[in-house]
Motif scaffolding. Structure first.
Motif, PDB file in Angstrom:
ATOM      1  N   ARG A  46       0.852  -1.183   0.000  1.00  0.00           N
ATOM      2  CA  ARG A  46       0.000   0.000   0.000  1.00  0.00           C
ATOM      3  C   ARG A  46       0.893   1.239   0.000  1.00  0.00           C
ATOM      4  O   ARG A  46       1.850   1.346   0.786  1.00  0.00           O
ATOM      5  CB  ARG A  46      -0.913   0.021   1.226  1.00  0.00           C
ATOM      6  N   ILE A  47       0.570   2.162  -0.880  1.00  0.00           N
ATOM      7  CA  ILE A  47       1.363   3.376  -1.057  1.00  0.00           C
ATOM      8  C   ILE A  47       0.469   4.588  -0.821  1.00  0.00           C
ATOM      9  O   ILE A  47      -0.646   4.674  -1.359  1.00  0.00           O
ATOM     10  CB  ILE A  47       1.960   3.430  -2.477  1.00  0.00           C
ATOM     11  N   GLU A  48       0.959   5.504  -0.017  1.00  0.00           N
ATOM     12  CA  GLU A  48       0.266   6.776   0.186  1.00  0.00           C
ATOM     13  C   GLU A  48       1.224   7.893  -0.177  1.00  0.00           C
ATOM     14  O   GLU A  48       2.278   8.046   0.449  1.00  0.00           O
ATOM     15  CB  GLU A  48      -0.197   6.915   1.635  1.00  0.00           C
ATOM     16  N   GLY A  49       0.885   8.640  -1.201  1.00  0.00           N
ATOM     17  CA  GLY A  49       1.792   9.667  -1.691  1.00  0.00           C
ATOM     18  C   GLY A  49       3.049   9.041  -2.238  1.00  0.00           C
ATOM     19  O   GLY A  49       2.991   8.170  -3.107  1.00  0.00           O
ATOM     20  N   GLU A  50       4.212   9.454  -1.712  1.00  0.00           N
ATOM     21  CA  GLU A  50       5.492   8.949  -2.200  1.00  0.00           C
ATOM     22  C   GLU A  50       6.002   7.745  -1.410  1.00  0.00           C
ATOM     23  O   GLU A  50       7.016   7.158  -1.785  1.00  0.00           O
ATOM     24  CB  GLU A  50       6.552  10.050  -2.109  1.00  0.00           C
ATOM     25  N   ARG A  51       5.313   7.381  -0.349  1.00  0.00           N
ATOM     26  CA  ARG A  51       5.864   6.395   0.582  1.00  0.00           C
ATOM     27  C   ARG A  51       5.038   5.105   0.641  1.00  0.00           C
ATOM     28  O   ARG A  51       3.825   5.111   0.443  1.00  0.00           O
ATOM     29  CB  ARG A  51       5.922   6.986   1.991  1.00  0.00           C
ATOM     30  N   GLY A 125      15.942   1.424 -14.295  1.00  0.00           N
ATOM     31  CA  GLY A 125      15.561   0.870 -13.006  1.00  0.00           C
ATOM     32  C   GLY A 125      16.390   1.375 -11.845  1.00  0.00           C
ATOM     33  O   GLY A 125      16.244   0.898 -10.720  1.00  0.00           O
ATOM     34  N   PHE A 126      17.239   2.366 -12.091  1.00  0.00           N
ATOM     35  CA  PHE A 126      18.058   2.947 -11.032  1.00  0.00           C
ATOM     36  C   PHE A 126      17.374   4.227 -10.568  1.00  0.00           C
ATOM     37  O   PHE A 126      17.500   5.281 -11.184  1.00  0.00           O
ATOM     38  CB  PHE A 126      19.491   3.171 -11.518  1.00  0.00           C
ATOM     39  N   THR A 127      16.632   4.095  -9.478  1.00  0.00           N
ATOM     40  CA  THR A 127      15.822   5.209  -8.988  1.00  0.00           C
ATOM     41  C   THR A 127      16.603   6.138  -8.066  1.00  0.00           C
ATOM     42  O   THR A 127      16.093   7.191  -7.681  1.00  0.00           O
ATOM     43  CB  THR A 127      14.581   4.673  -8.251  1.00  0.00           C
ATOM     44  N   SER A 128      17.825   5.738  -7.703  1.00  0.00           N
ATOM     45  CA  SER A 128      18.731   6.603  -6.954  1.00  0.00           C
ATOM     46  C   SER A 128      20.122   6.456  -7.550  1.00  0.00           C
ATOM     47  O   SER A 128      20.481   5.388  -8.061  1.00  0.00           O
ATOM     48  CB  SER A 128      18.781   6.247  -5.467  1.00  0.00           C
ATOM     49  N   ALA A 129      20.906   7.517  -7.469  1.00  0.00           N
ATOM     50  CA  ALA A 129      22.275   7.464  -7.995  1.00  0.00           C
ATOM     51  C   ALA A 129      23.131   8.483  -7.263  1.00  0.00           C
ATOM     52  O   ALA A 129      22.657   9.546  -6.854  1.00  0.00           O
ATOM     53  CB  ALA A 129      22.299   7.747  -9.495  1.00  0.00           C
ATOM     54  N   ARG A 130      24.398   8.127  -7.120  1.00  0.00           N
ATOM     55  CA  ARG A 130      25.373   9.063  -6.568  1.00  0.00           C
ATOM     56  C   ARG A 130      26.258   9.526  -7.723  1.00  0.00           C
ATOM     57  O   ARG A 130      26.860   8.711  -8.407  1.00  0.00           O
ATOM     58  CB  ARG A 130      26.196   8.370  -5.485  1.00  0.00           C
ATOM     59  N   ASP A 131      26.283  10.833  -7.951  1.00  0.00           N
ATOM     60  CA  ASP A 131      27.127  11.386  -9.005  1.00  0.00           C
ATOM     61  C   ASP A 131      28.438  11.820  -8.353  1.00  0.00           C
ATOM     62  O   ASP A 131      28.455  12.695  -7.491  1.00  0.00           O
ATOM     63  CB  ASP A 131      26.437  12.576  -9.678  1.00  0.00           C
ATOM     64  N   VAL A 132      29.543  11.195  -8.783  1.00  0.00           N
ATOM     65  CA  VAL A 132      30.798  11.343  -8.034  1.00  0.00           C
ATOM     66  C   VAL A 132      31.807  12.258  -8.729  1.00  0.00           C
ATOM     67  O   VAL A 132      33.008  12.046  -8.642  1.00  0.00           O
ATOM     68  CB  VAL A 132      31.424   9.968  -7.732  1.00  0.00           C
ATOM     69  N   GLY A 133      31.319  13.284  -9.375  1.00  0.00           N
ATOM     70  CA  GLY A 133      32.247  14.262  -9.922  1.00  0.00           C
ATOM     71  C   GLY A 133      31.852  14.742 -11.302  1.00  0.00           C
ATOM     72  O   GLY A 133      31.417  13.965 -12.151  1.00  0.00           O
ATOM     73  N   ALA A 419      11.144  -3.992 -16.785  1.00  0.00           N
ATOM     74  CA  ALA A 419       9.882  -3.734 -17.481  1.00  0.00           C
ATOM     75  C   ALA A 419       9.103  -2.576 -16.867  1.00  0.00           C
ATOM     76  O   ALA A 419       8.442  -1.815 -17.581  1.00  0.00           O
ATOM     77  CB  ALA A 419       9.023  -4.997 -17.467  1.00  0.00           C
ATOM     78  N   LYS A 420       9.146  -2.460 -15.566  1.00  0.00           N
ATOM     79  CA  LYS A 420       8.355  -1.445 -14.864  1.00  0.00           C
ATOM     80  C   LYS A 420       9.245  -0.666 -13.909  1.00  0.00           C
ATOM     81  O   LYS A 420      10.097  -1.250 -13.223  1.00  0.00           O
ATOM     82  CB  LYS A 420       7.228  -2.100 -14.050  1.00  0.00           C
ATOM     83  N   VAL A 421       8.999   0.627 -13.842  1.00  0.00           N
ATOM     84  CA  VAL A 421       9.719   1.466 -12.890  1.00  0.00           C
ATOM     85  C   VAL A 421       8.723   2.409 -12.221  1.00  0.00           C
ATOM     86  O   VAL A 421       7.953   3.093 -12.910  1.00  0.00           O
ATOM     87  CB  VAL A 421      10.830   2.300 -13.565  1.00  0.00           C
ATOM     88  N   MET A 422       8.749   2.414 -10.901  1.00  0.00           N
ATOM     89  CA  MET A 422       7.960   3.367 -10.118  1.00  0.00           C
ATOM     90  C   MET A 422       8.921   4.198  -9.279  1.00  0.00           C
ATOM     91  O   MET A 422       9.838   3.662  -8.661  1.00  0.00           O
ATOM     92  CB  MET A 422       6.980   2.632  -9.194  1.00  0.00           C
ATOM     93  N   LYS A 423       8.709   5.491  -9.282  1.00  0.00           N
ATOM     94  CA  LYS A 423       9.498   6.384  -8.425  1.00  0.00           C
ATOM     95  C   LYS A 423       8.528   7.261  -7.627  1.00  0.00           C
ATOM     96  O   LYS A 423       7.683   7.951  -8.203  1.00  0.00           O
ATOM     97  CB  LYS A 423      10.441   7.260  -9.243  1.00  0.00           C
ATOM     98  N   GLY A 424       8.654   7.186  -6.312  1.00  0.00           N
ATOM     99  CA  GLY A 424       7.799   8.005  -5.461  1.00  0.00           C
ATOM    100  C   GLY A 424       6.324   7.776  -5.675  1.00  0.00           C
ATOM    101  O   GLY A 424       5.526   8.705  -5.612  1.00  0.00           O
ATOM    102  N   GLY A 425       5.947   6.512  -5.924  1.00  0.00           N
ATOM    103  CA  GLY A 425       4.536   6.166  -6.073  1.00  0.00           C
ATOM    104  C   GLY A 425       3.968   6.380  -7.461  1.00  0.00           C
ATOM    105  O   GLY A 425       2.804   6.060  -7.713  1.00  0.00           O
TER     106      GLY A 425
END
Length: 431
Positions: A46-51, A125-133, A419-425
């Motif tokens: 169950r998702i409410e908003g982004e969480r 499918g990478f919903t977070s990333a660290r950009d290192v420069g 195949a599927k990507v969800m970010k923040g709901g």
């Protein structure tokens, strides 16, 4: 003053109504729980908003599902938290034979290029990333903010702002004529001594960087530097660690050479990038200190093949050849020793969107498929200090989810075809 003259009811009537968070559900045929290291079947999130607010077994037939909101049916797929790449270069052009390419782009051009790379990363499918420069200081912070404001699609970004590097070191634009002046904004992280490190690191963090990226040794892809060569002293590295700590953040160090790795870990860095020439002493030190290793073990094959085809400078090809096998051997030893391994690819050397191609290499060189998945979820989140926010599916986590056909625990390569990507709901990819 006005608020004091109005009743609470009257004041409330003047304020805009606060909309309740949108509710939705995801039905997962299989759900990988990287925190527990297990796979659940037929789950409902169950998702409410982004969480995410709850996770539990699906009960009953499809018609017996919840009626208060839409159910996104991924019952024929394997669902897992959105993946995290801890070593990317999203803002800049992808690596090429033209070592002066950063000088040929305007800031506006670079912004559009970065936006395109961010979208490719998210769709993979990478919903977070660290950009290192990045070459142009704090361009990564601007892209991060644009994504957070909904102006362009992309992953949740954590950014370094610039490379903190010695003059002429691995984080400099080198190989150009000696009378060519590199723009000041491309040298914002160049440091002369420990005092200068304090000053430059402080400026980057105040300017919007989330963490600090040091170039402790030479680089494979920077002309005129050697991977095993130490470029920053222990005092200089410690100065960066101290300055970052004042602002509640951490330092990561690009370090290929064995001595550079050990100096950086002793000075207090949180993670080592590449670690190509790490020795047994360095592995033991990282384990003892709890430092993370972020090793781009797919890159070597790409550089050797594509770099040769495209005519990359021979120095790059040579250095890549000298470090690739050593890096993989060190990676295997680090896994066996229990060093914390976070997933990082150096995407930008190869095309953005190919981020998951390293997954099978992680397994080939010592990890189980579940460990590889954990490296790109729970371990990566721990390194960033975002445990319980990303790389997870428990209540309170961001509703960042991906779904694939097949079973990644049996064959981790299926993660290269998300195949599927969800970010923040919100579903942002629905193939």
């Amino acid at each position: 003053m006005i608020a004091r003259l109005l009743s609470a009811a009257a004041l409330a009537a003047l304020l805009p109504a606060v909309a309740s968070a949108q509710v939705s559900y995801v039905r997962a045929g299989k759900l990988i729980d990287p925190q527990a290291g297990k796979v659940l079947t037929d789950q409902l999130l169950r998702i409410e908003g982004e969480r995410i607010v709850s996770v539990g077994p699906w009960k009953g037939a499809p018609e017996d599902g919840p009626k208060d909101a839409k159910v996104i049916d991924w019952s024929g797929l394997t669902v897992l938290p959105g993946l995290i790449d801890m070593h990317t270069h999203i803002v800049d052009d992808e690596q090429s034979e033209n070592i002066a390419l950063p000088l040929l782009r305007t800031a506006a051009q670079q912004a559009y290029i970065g936006a395109g790379h961010a979208r490719s990363t998210l769709m993979a499918g990478f919903t977070s990333a660290r950009d290192v420069g990045t070459w142009r200081a704090l361009g990564d912070a601007a892209l991060r903010d644009a994504i957070n404001e909904g102006l362009v699609p992309g992953p949740r970004m954590s950014v370094a702002g610039a490379y903190v590097t010695a003059p002429g070191g691995g984080g400099e634009i080198t190989g150009v004529a000696p009378d060519v002046t590199i723009p000041a904004e491309m040298r914002r992280g160049v440091v002369e001594d420990a005092a200068d490190v304090h000053k430059k690191v402080r400026a980057l963090l105040v300017g919007g960087a989330d963490f600090v990226k040091l170039i402790a040794t030479g680089a494979v892809l920077t002309e005129g530097t050697e991977p095993g060569q130490l470029e920053l002293s222990e005092d200089e590295i410690r100065a960066a660690v101290e300055e970052a700590a004042k602002r509640g953040t951490y330092v990561t160090a690009h370090a290929h050479g064995a001595e550079g790795i050990k100096i950086a870990v002793r000075a207090g860095v949180r993670s080592i990038e590449h670690g190509s020439l790490i020795d047994d002493e360095g592995i033991a030190l990282m384990k003892a200190k709890g430092a993370f290793l972020v090793a781009d073990i797919y890159n070597g094959d790409f550089i050797d093949t594509y770099g040769r085809e495209q005519g990359w400078p021979e120095g790059m090809i040579r250095k890549n050849r000298e470090t690739t096998d050593a890096q993989r051997d060190g990676f295997r030893k680090a896994v066996k020793a229990g060093v914390k391994i976070a997933y990082g690819t150096d995407a930008g050397v190869y095309p953005h969107g190919w981020n998951a191609r390293q997954m099978p290499y992680m397994v080939k060189y010592g990890m189980t498929p579940m460990q590889a998945i954990q490296s790109a979820t729970t371990v990566a989140a721990e390194l960033m200090g975002k445990t319980g926010q990303v790389g997870c599916h428990a209540p309170g986590c961001y509703a960042d989810l991906i779904a694939v056909a097949g079973d990644p625990v049996a064959d981790v390569s299926v993660l290269t075809k998300v195949a599927k990507v969800m970010k923040g709901g919100t579903v942002v990819k629905d193939d």
